[in-house]
Design an enzyme around this catalytic site. Structure first.
Site, PDB file in Angstrom:
ATOM      1  N   SER A   1       0.788  -1.236   0.000  1.00 38.31           N
ATOM      2  CA  SER A   1       0.000   0.000   0.000  1.00 38.31           C
ATOM      3  C   SER A   1       0.819   1.284   0.000  1.00 38.31           C
ATOM      4  CB  SER A   1      -0.954  -0.005   1.202  1.00 38.31           C
ATOM      5  OG  SER A   1      -1.910  -1.043   1.071  1.00 38.31           O
ATOM      6  N   THR A   2       2.095   1.235   0.341  1.00 40.46           N
ATOM      7  CA  THR A   2       2.892   2.470   0.242  1.00 40.46           C
ATOM      8  C   THR A   2       2.949   2.956  -1.202  1.00 40.46           C
ATOM      9  OG1 THR A   2       4.903   1.123   0.111  1.00 40.46           O
ATOM     10  CG2 THR A   2       4.313   1.997   2.276  1.00 40.46           C
TER      11      THR A   2
END
Length: 646
Positions: free
Chosen positions: A300-301
């Site tokens: 998700s980064t």
């Protein structure tokens, strides 16, 4: 008459012969003189050099290898004295006795020592027993007074902080040549130029007493000044040690960087090693600087890049546009799931970012289309090396655009199916929050002449390109500050500092090509202050044990601690105007420290607060306190007060 004529002719012939002989003799002497002049004036330096080469015996003096320091002058790599034993075999008067004494002094096999000192060579180094020996051993050998045995000044590389910053620094070998890390990358600048002491001896090796020795001074290498800040590096090393002890992970990395110019403030990884004992460490440990070498799906980064592209292209209004998350979204006949079972329900897109909602980011990817999304991924530097001045950097792996279908587009939008390096992640997020500037990262700030202390070369920041507008960057900073205050990154919240960031939980690909169960790389990337970032910190923990494997649970609090301590070390003032944290059970809100200075001790009973009071000094009036009035701390924290008289 005829006889007289014959006599005259004979005389003429004789005279001609004499003249010819004279001419030949004259020409011979002319040639000889020219040759002598040529030898004397033209060939003389060459012939003298050749003769001196035959007579001379050289003892090499190694130059001092340049030190490596942090940006504040803290020494990270230096040299300590380590003399070396040099042998001139033809000067040895009693080989057997010399070998016996040397073997005892150096704990060396006698037969091998005898073989070394009787070699038919000009100069022999006793390797390895006589290389880089202690000062005590060197003095003991000098006191033996052995002919043909010399002690040459030498040094060995010393890393005063042990395994600190080990993968970045690297190490050098027994001949002081760089083998890994910065020691190898900047070998030419650090190594310097050797010097020598030349003495002269005849064909039998006897020293020529009337021939002066020649000394050529070694040229020391330049000192290397890094962008690393030892205070921040110490904080990161401490936090990774704690994480390693707490979670026993397969590995861990941390990077801290100044987003305004690309200078690296700290870099660490686990497992690490002590450069002084690299021979005892597996090569796969010291050869792999994980922050630049390792590649994995970011999770998700990576959504920050999708968010940046959608905002820059006007595909989303974070407050006005809405999305309903049912827990999954169907793409190309496949359901792509959200991390939260049952989904997040009805949200605007700011809440999609706060909640790290996978289906919401799939929607953003679809709005962009594969050409636009992948053009931004490449603009942000993925798929190619960043150019950092460290060995072993990887490229990462992206889908070929022609192979990107609806499913690949969807998974890429939330960070799955692409492979990136940690340093690529940090540089891309730095560009997203610094106003849109993609820089080349660097570790070497410059080189210093050790003789003068002057900076002889300085690294200038290298701006690669402008990837998004300042307005888009401002929106991203605001959204990511909401993530930390109200969303999945709450564990990175730092009271008094405005922190933004994004969690990441990435599945790992197993040996069979499928995703592994209960084996994730959990990460968090954070920056602060959110209104004007001074530092970006990325932490990834590989397969933490004994804990729920989420980036917000494991990595976020580590990043919060690193940011908090680092900003204090950098004297960055605290800011107003941040977003108050949304505390959720079992979290408790922080409480503000009251102003107790000037309060008498018997008045403390009238104060209703949940603090411990620790007193220092005598008296009935509070003269000072720590923490300072107005700071927010956890309930039950300790307040230290200094007592005195009015």
């Amino acid at each position: 008459r005829r006889g007289s004529e014959m006599k005259r002719i004979a005389n003429i012939i004789v005279q001609r012969r004499i003249v010819i002989v004279f001419v030949f003799v004259f020409l011979f002497f002319i040639v000889l003189l020219v040759r002598l002049g040529y030898v004397q004036f033209v060939l003389s330096p060459f012939l003298v050099g050749q003769a001196e080469e035959l007579w001379s015996r050289d003892i090499i003096f190694e130059p001092e290898r340049g030190k490596i320091t942090d940006r504040n002058g803290e020494v990270l790599a230096e040299n300590v004295s380590a003399p070396t034993v040099m042998i001139v075999p033809r000067q040895i008067e009693n080989p057997e006795d010399t070998a016996k004494q040397l073997s005892e002094a150096l704990s060396m096999d006698y037969e091998r020592a005898l073989g070394e000192i009787t070699k038919n060579e000009r100069i022999v180094r006793l390797h390895p027993e006589g290389r880089k020996i202690s000062e005590e051993k060197a003095r003991a050998i000098q006191e033996l007074g052995l002919s043909g045995v010399y002690i040459a000044e030498d040094s060995i590389r010393h890393y005063p902080k042990g395994d600190y910053l080990s993968h970045v620094l690297g190490f050098s070998g027994i001949d002081n040549q760089g083998l890994t890390g910065l020691e190898l990358f900047y070998e030419e600048q650090l190594s310097g130029t050797p010097g020598s002491l030349s003495f002269y001896s005849d064909a039998k090796g006897r020293r020529m007493p009337h021939k002066a020795d020649k000394y050529k001074e070694p040229m020391d290498g330049y000192d290397l000044k890094l962008t690393i800040d030892h205070r921040i590096q110490t904080i990161m090393e401490r936090e990774l040690d704690i994480a390693e002890s707490k979670y026993n992970p397969d590995g861990a990395i941390a990077i801290a960087l100044n987003p305004k110019d690309g200078s690296v403030l700290g870099m660490a990884s686990r497992p690490n090693f002590d450069p002084a004992n690299y021979q005892d460490i597996p090569a796969e440990v010291y050869n792999r600087n994980l922050p630049v070498w390792s590649t994995y799906e970011p999770g998700s980064t990576f959504k920050i890049i999708t968010l940046a592209a959608a905002l820059e292209e006007g595909k989303v209004d974070l407050l006005e546009d809405e999305f309903h998350d049912h827990g999954s979204i169907e793409v190309g006949g496949t359901h792509l799931h959200c991390w939260k079972s049952g989904g997040h329900g009805h949200q605007n897109f700011l809440e999609v970012v706060q909640n790290s909602c996978n289906p919401g980011f799939v929607e953003l990817g679809q709005r962009l289309g594969k050409e636009q999304l992948f053009s931004y991924i490449k603009k942000f530097g993925f798929g190619v090396k960043t150019g950092i001045d460290l060995q072993g950097e990887a490229n990462g792996i992206l889908f070929n655009l022609e192979n990107v279908g609806p499913i690949e587009l969807g998974t890429t939008a939330f960070g799955q199916g692409v492979s990136v390096t940690p340093i690529q992640q940090v540089m891309a997020v730095s560009a997203a929050v610094n106003g849109g500037y993609l820089y080349e990262p660097y570790v070497a700030e410059g080189f210093i002449d050790p003789a003068t202390g002057e900076l002889v070369a300085k690294k200038e920041p290298n701006l690669k390109e402008r990837v998004i507008s300042p307005e888009t960057s401002k929106e991203i900073r605001n959204a990511l500050e909401h993530v930390v205050a109200l969303g999945t990154g709450r564990s990175a919240y730092v009271e008094g500092y405005r922190v933004g960031g994004k969690t990441g939980t990435a599945q790992k690909v197993g040996p069979d090509g499928g995703y592994m169960e209960n084996n994730h790389i959990v990460s968090f990337i954070g920056f602060a202050p959110a209104n004007d970032p001074e530092i970006v910190v990325y932490v990834a923990i590989d397969n933490p044990n004994g804990v729920v494997q989420f980036g917000g649970v494991v990595a976020a609090p580590i990043v919060g601690t690193i940011i908090d301590d680092s900003l204090r070390a950098l004297d960055v003032p605290k800011q107003d105007g941040g977003i108050d944290k949304d505390n959720q059970w079992p979290e408790e809100p922080l409480v503000e420290i009251p102003d107790l200075i000037g309060v008498e001790t018997d008045e403390l009973q009238s104060y209703y607060f949940n603090f411990q009071i620790d007193t220092v000094g005598d008296g009935n009036v509070i003269l000072d306190q720590a923490p300072a009035p107005g700071e927010k701390v956890e309930q039950g924290s300790k307040i230290r007060v200094v007592l005195g008289e009015k």
